[in-house]
Design an enzyme around this catalytic site. Structure first.
Site, PDB file in Angstrom:
ATOM      1  N   ALA A 148     -14.293   6.673 -32.536  1.00 20.10           N
ATOM      2  CA  ALA A 148     -13.704   7.697 -33.396  1.00 20.10           C
ATOM      3  C   ALA A 148     -14.598   7.826 -34.616  1.00 20.10           C
ATOM      4  O   ALA A 148     -14.913   6.823 -35.270  1.00 20.10           O
ATOM      5  CB  ALA A 148     -12.290   7.306 -33.810  1.00 20.10           C
ATOM      6  N   LEU A 177      -5.169  -4.532 -30.414  1.00 17.41           N
ATOM      7  CA  LEU A 177      -5.745  -4.144 -29.120  1.00 17.41           C
ATOM      8  C   LEU A 177      -4.716  -4.176 -28.004  1.00 17.41           C
ATOM      9  O   LEU A 177      -5.011  -4.535 -26.858  1.00 17.41           O
ATOM     10  CB  LEU A 177      -6.948  -5.033 -28.759  1.00 17.41           C
ATOM     11  CG  LEU A 177      -8.093  -5.043 -29.767  1.00 17.41           C
ATOM     12  CD1 LEU A 177      -9.218  -5.961 -29.267  1.00 17.41           C
ATOM     13  CD2 LEU A 177      -8.625  -3.651 -30.029  1.00 17.41           C
ATOM     14  N   GLU A 232     -14.417  -0.360 -27.243  1.00 14.19           N
ATOM     15  CA  GLU A 232     -13.939   0.352 -28.419  1.00 14.19           C
ATOM     16  C   GLU A 232     -14.769   0.093 -29.673  1.00 14.19           C
ATOM     17  O   GLU A 232     -14.323   0.380 -30.783  1.00 14.19           O
ATOM     18  CB  GLU A 232     -12.471   0.008 -28.674  1.00 14.19           C
ATOM     19  CG  GLU A 232     -11.525   0.554 -27.616  1.00 14.19           C
ATOM     20  CD  GLU A 232     -10.099   0.692 -28.134  1.00 14.19           C
ATOM     21  OE1 GLU A 232      -9.898   0.903 -29.331  1.00 14.19           O
ATOM     22  OE2 GLU A 232      -9.181   0.577 -27.297  1.00 14.19           O
ATOM     23  N   CYS A 277      -6.994   2.298   4.612  1.00 14.81           N
ATOM     24  CA  CYS A 277      -7.814   1.145   4.992  1.00 14.81           C
ATOM     25  C   CYS A 277      -7.821   0.963   6.509  1.00 14.81           C
ATOM     26  O   CYS A 277      -6.871   1.310   7.217  1.00 14.81           O
ATOM     27  CB  CYS A 277      -7.322  -0.119   4.305  1.00 14.81           C
ATOM     28  SG  CYS A 277      -5.636  -0.609   4.717  1.00 14.81           S
ATOM     29  N   HIS A 297       0.822  -1.199   0.000  1.00 13.57           N
ATOM     30  CA  HIS A 297       0.000   0.000   0.000  1.00 13.57           C
ATOM     31  C   HIS A 297       0.866   1.263   0.000  1.00 13.57           C
ATOM     32  O   HIS A 297       2.021   1.247   0.419  1.00 13.57           O
ATOM     33  CB  HIS A 297      -0.929  -0.010   1.210  1.00 13.57           C
ATOM     34  CG  HIS A 297      -2.045  -0.993   1.096  1.00 13.57           C
ATOM     35  ND1 HIS A 297      -3.046  -1.091   2.024  1.00 13.57           N
ATOM     36  CD2 HIS A 297      -2.345  -1.917   0.135  1.00 13.57           C
ATOM     37  CE1 HIS A 297      -3.907  -2.034   1.662  1.00 13.57           C
ATOM     38  NE2 HIS A 297      -3.492  -2.547   0.521  1.00 13.57           N
ATOM     39  N   TRP A 319      -7.181   6.320 -41.446  1.00 13.42           N
ATOM     40  CA  TRP A 319      -7.493   6.555 -40.025  1.00 13.42           C
ATOM     41  C   TRP A 319      -8.449   7.736 -39.972  1.00 13.42           C
ATOM     42  O   TRP A 319      -8.182   8.774 -40.559  1.00 13.42           O
ATOM     43  CB  TRP A 319      -6.237   6.857 -39.224  1.00 13.42           C
ATOM     44  CG  TRP A 319      -5.286   5.710 -39.129  1.00 13.42           C
ATOM     45  CD1 TRP A 319      -4.141   5.508 -39.827  1.00 13.42           C
ATOM     46  CD2 TRP A 319      -5.404   4.596 -38.255  1.00 13.42           C
ATOM     47  NE1 TRP A 319      -3.518   4.354 -39.435  1.00 13.42           N
ATOM     48  CE2 TRP A 319      -4.285   3.775 -38.465  1.00 13.42           C
ATOM     49  CE3 TRP A 319      -6.343   4.198 -37.296  1.00 13.42           C
ATOM     50  CZ2 TRP A 319      -4.083   2.580 -37.775  1.00 13.42           C
ATOM     51  CZ3 TRP A 319      -6.123   3.028 -36.602  1.00 13.42           C
ATOM     52  CH2 TRP A 319      -5.012   2.238 -36.845  1.00 13.42           C
ATOM     53  N   THR A 363     -15.592  -5.427 -35.664  1.00 14.06           N
ATOM     54  CA  THR A 363     -14.336  -4.676 -35.604  1.00 14.06           C
ATOM     55  C   THR A 363     -13.143  -5.578 -35.892  1.00 14.06           C
ATOM     56  O   THR A 363     -12.200  -5.185 -36.592  1.00 14.06           O
ATOM     57  CB  THR A 363     -14.179  -4.019 -34.217  1.00 14.06           C
ATOM     58  OG1 THR A 363     -15.214  -3.051 -34.045  1.00 14.06           O
ATOM     59  CG2 THR A 363     -12.833  -3.336 -34.076  1.00 14.06           C
ATOM     60  N   GLU A 383       0.651   4.003   1.801  1.00 18.77           N
ATOM     61  CA  GLU A 383       1.013   4.567   3.090  1.00 18.77           C
ATOM     62  C   GLU A 383       2.246   3.882   3.684  1.00 18.77           C
ATOM     63  O   GLU A 383       3.130   4.547   4.235  1.00 18.77           O
ATOM     64  CB  GLU A 383      -0.159   4.455   4.066  1.00 18.77           C
ATOM     65  CG  GLU A 383      -1.405   5.217   3.632  1.00 18.77           C
ATOM     66  CD  GLU A 383      -2.358   4.386   2.793  1.00 18.77           C
ATOM     67  OE1 GLU A 383      -3.566   4.662   2.816  1.00 18.77           O
ATOM     68  OE2 GLU A 383      -1.897   3.435   2.099  1.00 18.77           O
ATOM     69  N   CYS A 438      -3.704   0.327   7.171  1.00 15.47           N
ATOM     70  CA  CYS A 438      -2.775   1.438   6.953  1.00 15.47           C
ATOM     71  C   CYS A 438      -3.056   2.586   7.914  1.00 15.47           C
ATOM     72  O   CYS A 438      -2.139   3.341   8.263  1.00 15.47           O
ATOM     73  CB  CYS A 438      -2.880   1.932   5.510  1.00 15.47           C
ATOM     74  SG  CYS A 438      -2.204   0.767   4.308  1.00 15.47           S
TER      75      CYS A 438
END
Length: 385
Positions: free
Chosen positions: A167, A217, A306, A88, A63, A183, A209, A65, A97
């Protein structure tokens, strides 16, 4: 006297925000790597100087901390700890913590936001108050909540945050009439998406896709790491030789199909690095809400959706999209593939409404972001910017 007191308060607030931003910056750098835990940054400050820094480790341990305290050493006594997420208060693989900060002798703790996990949820703050440690919570709260909204969504809804990225041209096309889409968006936009992939546990696309673009990807930026690649293919129409199935990566690929096609899918795609998962259907469409709950069980916090058009429409209809990010390019295609398909909004009032809208230029494009409006989402309303 009142003016001097106000000036001191303003100065303290500015100082708190300054060091909290340092803690948030640490957490941002680790976002996506700490699943199933939130990404937390911690800065220990004494005499106006940082004496210790820490951030949640890969996989959630150690963690922030404990790392910051280890770096600060004896200088932590009497210091102020700035923590982006409530420390926590429960025993897990490591002690709380909050107790570690108390034991180190810090005199003040500044917290970005409260942890919604029922095992914590104010418990860390209560530990500090019992120890007579001064606590200030809610410093840069919106930023702190936004940074870990994926973790918050999973804790409250049982599924990861769904981010729909598309996009498109100015007339809402994601591909030309021939199917060509490379693109539409600018190089800068694509680089930003690769950073998002690094921050997400998985990236999900539809069969269309994979067939049209044959994507990898992967995350192709310096210091990046690949997300799990998820392909939704109810009819098993994608070729087993597609790059997404044979891409060399430490992250696996998961093929999502129907129970009826499970055996055939395992014969065709079940190879090293490819997992086949069957999900129930309704009306011939895979129930994406069930799929996201499965991802939640795996501890995932953020899924980047996507496309393409059919998956986008199905995801919006299933209510698993929490945030949208549309890259709009200064191009007009006319005939072509619509950005979203398959939604059945018969009336305008049945549409998916967005709120907290922002717009900013990215390369030659404009990035439009917004949050899906829900009456009761169980997730804090956060700014999209």
């Amino acid at each position: 006297m009142k003016r001097k007191a106000t000036a001191r308060l303003d100065s303290a607030a500015v100082r708190d925000e300054r060091f909290m931003r340092e803690a948030l910056a640490l957490a941002q750098e680790q976002l996506g790597l700490t699943t199933p835990n939130p990404s937390v940054g911690c800065v220990i400050v004494r005499g106006g100087k940082v004496v210790g820094r820490g951030v949640t480790g890969i996989g959630g341990r150690p963690h922030a901390e404990t790392q910051a305290l280890a770096e600060a050493g004896a200088l932590a006594r009497g210091a102020t700890a700035y923590v982006s997420f409530e420390p926590c208060a429960h025993f897990g693989e490591t002690p709380p913590c909050a107790n570690a900060l108390v034991g180190a002798g810090v005199k003040r703790v500044v917290i970005g936001c409260v942890d919604p996990d029922p095992r914590v949820r104010g418990g860390g703050i209560a530990i500090f108050k019992r120890a007579k440690i001064d606590v200030t919570a809610g410093v840069l709260q919106d930023e702190a909540l936004r940074l870990n909204e994926g973790f918050i969504t999973r804790v409250r809804l049982g599924r990861p945050l769904g981010i729909l990225k598309l996009a498109m041209s100015m007339d809402g096309r994601i591909a030309a009439g021939s199917g060509d889409s490379r693109w539409i968006s600018s190089r800068e936009s694509r680089e930003l998406v690769h950073r998002w992939r690094r921050e997400c546990d998985a990236v999900m696309v539809g069969a269309g896709t994979v067939i049209a673009d044959n994507p990898r990807l992967t995350c192709r930026i310096a210091g990046g790491r690949d997300p799990v690649r998820v392909v939704v293919d109810a009819r098993l129409s994608t070729a087993p030789t597609a790059r997404v199935y044979r891409q060399r990566s430490k992250a696996p690929t998961i093929l999502i199909t129907t129970p009826a096609n499970l055996a055939r899918a395992r014969q065709r795609y079940d190879r090293r690095g490819v997992e086949v998962l069957a999900v129930a259907t309704h009306g011939g469409i895979i129930e994406l809400d069930r799929l996201m709950l499965e991802f939640g069980h795996r501890g995932w916090c953020r899924v980047l959706i996507e496309g393409g058009a059919n998956l986008a429409g199905s995801a919006l209809s299933a209510g698993i999209v929490d945030r949208v990010a549309f890259f709009v390019a200064p191009k007009i295609l006319g005939a072509g593939l619509s950005a979203v398909d398959g939604m059945k909004s018969r009336r305008v009032r049945d549409s998916v409404a967005l709120e907290d809208l922002t717009a900013r230029p990215v390369g030659g494009d404009w990035l439009l972001e917004g949050r899906v409006r829900r009456e009761t989402s169980g997730v804090p309303r956060l700014r999209s910017g």
